[in-house]
Design an enzyme around this catalytic site. Structure first.
Site, PDB file in Angstrom:
ATOM      1  N   HIS A 128      31.374  24.631  67.138  1.00  0.00           N
ATOM      2  CA  HIS A 128      30.283  25.171  67.950  1.00  0.00           C
ATOM      3  C   HIS A 128      30.529  26.669  68.135  1.00  0.00           C
ATOM      4  CE1 HIS A 128      29.050  21.090  69.413  1.00  0.00           C
ATOM      5  NE2 HIS A 128      30.329  20.829  69.202  1.00  0.00           N
ATOM      6  N   SER A 129      29.627  27.300  68.859  1.00  0.00           N
ATOM      7  CA  SER A 129      29.894  28.648  69.359  1.00  0.00           C
ATOM      8  C   SER A 129      29.182  28.748  70.718  1.00  0.00           C
ATOM      9  CB  SER A 129      29.364  29.714  68.397  1.00  0.00           C
ATOM     10  OG  SER A 129      27.956  29.807  68.425  1.00  0.00           O
TER      11      SER A 129
ATOM     12  N   TYR B 232      34.667  22.823  80.405  1.00  0.00           N
ATOM     13  CA  TYR B 232      34.000  22.133  81.513  1.00  0.00           C
ATOM     14  C   TYR B 232      33.924  20.647  81.161  1.00  0.00           C
ATOM     15  CZ  TYR B 232      30.205  23.543  78.307  1.00  0.00           C
ATOM     16  OH  TYR B 232      29.450  23.813  77.202  1.00  0.00           O
TER      17      TYR B 232
ATOM     18  N   ASN C 295      25.612  16.740  71.413  1.00  0.00           N
ATOM     19  CA  ASN C 295      27.013  16.582  71.814  1.00  0.00           C
ATOM     20  C   ASN C 295      27.149  16.039  73.235  1.00  0.00           C
ATOM     21  OD1 ASN C 295      29.639  16.709  70.749  1.00  0.00           O
ATOM     22  ND2 ASN C 295      30.102  18.532  71.968  1.00  0.00           N
ATOM     23  N   ARG C 296      26.074  15.415  73.714  1.00  0.00           N
ATOM     24  CA  ARG C 296      26.125  14.617  74.946  1.00  0.00           C
ATOM     25  C   ARG C 296      25.580  13.224  74.686  1.00  0.00           C
ATOM     26  NH1 ARG C 296      28.064  18.871  75.660  1.00  0.00           N
ATOM     27  NH2 ARG C 296      28.025  20.221  77.499  1.00  0.00           N
TER      28      ARG C 296
ATOM     29  N   GLU D  42      34.995  26.021  69.744  1.00  0.00           N
ATOM     30  CA  GLU D  42      33.997  27.062  70.003  1.00  0.00           C
ATOM     31  C   GLU D  42      34.439  28.332  69.280  1.00  0.00           C
ATOM     32  OE1 GLU D  42      31.205  26.688  71.662  1.00  0.00           O
ATOM     33  OE2 GLU D  42      31.502  24.797  72.742  1.00  0.00           O
TER      34      GLU D  42
ATOM     35  N   ARG E   6      19.104  24.731  70.950  1.00  0.00           N
ATOM     36  CA  ARG E   6      20.376  24.055  70.670  1.00  0.00           C
ATOM     37  C   ARG E   6      20.251  22.542  70.571  1.00  0.00           C
ATOM     38  NH1 ARG E   6      24.807  24.126  75.092  1.00  0.00           N
ATOM     39  NH2 ARG E   6      25.128  21.985  74.412  1.00  0.00           N
TER      40      ARG E   6
END
Length: 247
Positions: free
Chosen positions: A127-128, A181, A75-76, A204, A58
């Site tokens: 996303h998923s 989260y 994505n961070r 998602e 990922r």
């Protein structure tokens, strides 16, 4: 997350095919500028298909301080409360934040392009998996200003209603930190917090865990069919709201 580029291509294909014959689609395309990036993390995606790759990969494929672990969670890696809640400093972790914000060329390139455009008021990053339609914030459980939050949440509610109307698929919705989260350094937080793109979302796609990332290919078309009207909901909101005067 193979279903995400496939879903993006489905949406793109139908926007193009329906233009000129479908009144709603034609209005949305004529009234807005669209940018669709089917695959964001191109090297990571390619690696999931490689004979010597990893289907469950990922992250990006950049080198890190570790001799045995590569890649950063893109994505961070955005420069919005980077390195705070919901990220890891461990290069071997799936949610590794990177050595610095925008360390990844994929993230920095897209961010630079978005900042160069002054007429964007809608953004969605697919996303998923988990079946969630989420808005800012990810870095904190605090909510955006009331007017913004209400506008974002109204679109989320309408989007998941449009999704459910197609195949009955149920999506939950709400702020990222409360719905899935805490996640700092996410693209939706950055596009809203830095670029002032009001309608910023992280989504998602299917499913909720039966297949997870290994979603069967027979669910590609149903995923596209249900996401297309949700994208149109977002487009209608952007068209109605207009674009703030950014300088």
């Amino acid at each position: 997350e193979w279903v995400t580029p496939a879903t993006n291509v489905y949406v793109l294909g139908h926007l193009l095919a329906d233009y000129g014959s479908d009144e709603e689609t034609t209005k949305l395309i004529d009234g807005l500028e669209w940018w669709i990036l089917p695959v964001f993390n191109v090297d990571g995606y390619s690696y999931t298909w490689a004979d010597d790759g990893d289907r469950m990969w990922r992250k990006t494929r950049s080198t890190t301080s570790s001799k045995i672990c590569s890649g950063v969670d893109p994505n961070r890696n955005w420069d919005m409360h980077w390195g705070e809640a919901g990220t890891s400093k461990n290069p071997c972790a799936d949610d590794y934040q990177g050595k610095s914000a925008f360390s990844e060329i994929e993230v920095k390139s897209v961010a630079s392009y978005l900042q160069s455009q002054k007429n964007i008021n809608g953004y969605v990053n697919f996303h998923s998996y988990s079946q969630l339609w989420m808005s800012p914030w990810g870095y904190t459980s605090d909510l955006p200003p009331t007017d913004d939050y209400n506008a974002q949440n109204d679109v989320s509610a309408a989007a998941v209603e449009a999704i459910a109307a197609v195949h009955g698929t149920k999506f939950d919705y709400g702020p990222i930190s409360k719905t899935i989260y805490p996640a700092s350094g996410s693209s939706a937080d950055w596009t809203y917090g830095v670029c002032d793109i009001l309608f910023s979302y992280g989504v998602e796609l299917r499913d909720t865990g039966k297949y997870g990332f290994l979603l069967p290919e027979d669910q590609i078309i149903p995923s596209g069919e249900e996401i297309l009207p949700a994208v149109k909901v977002l487009a209608h909101a952007v068209l109605e709201a207009g674009v703030p005067d950014r300088k």
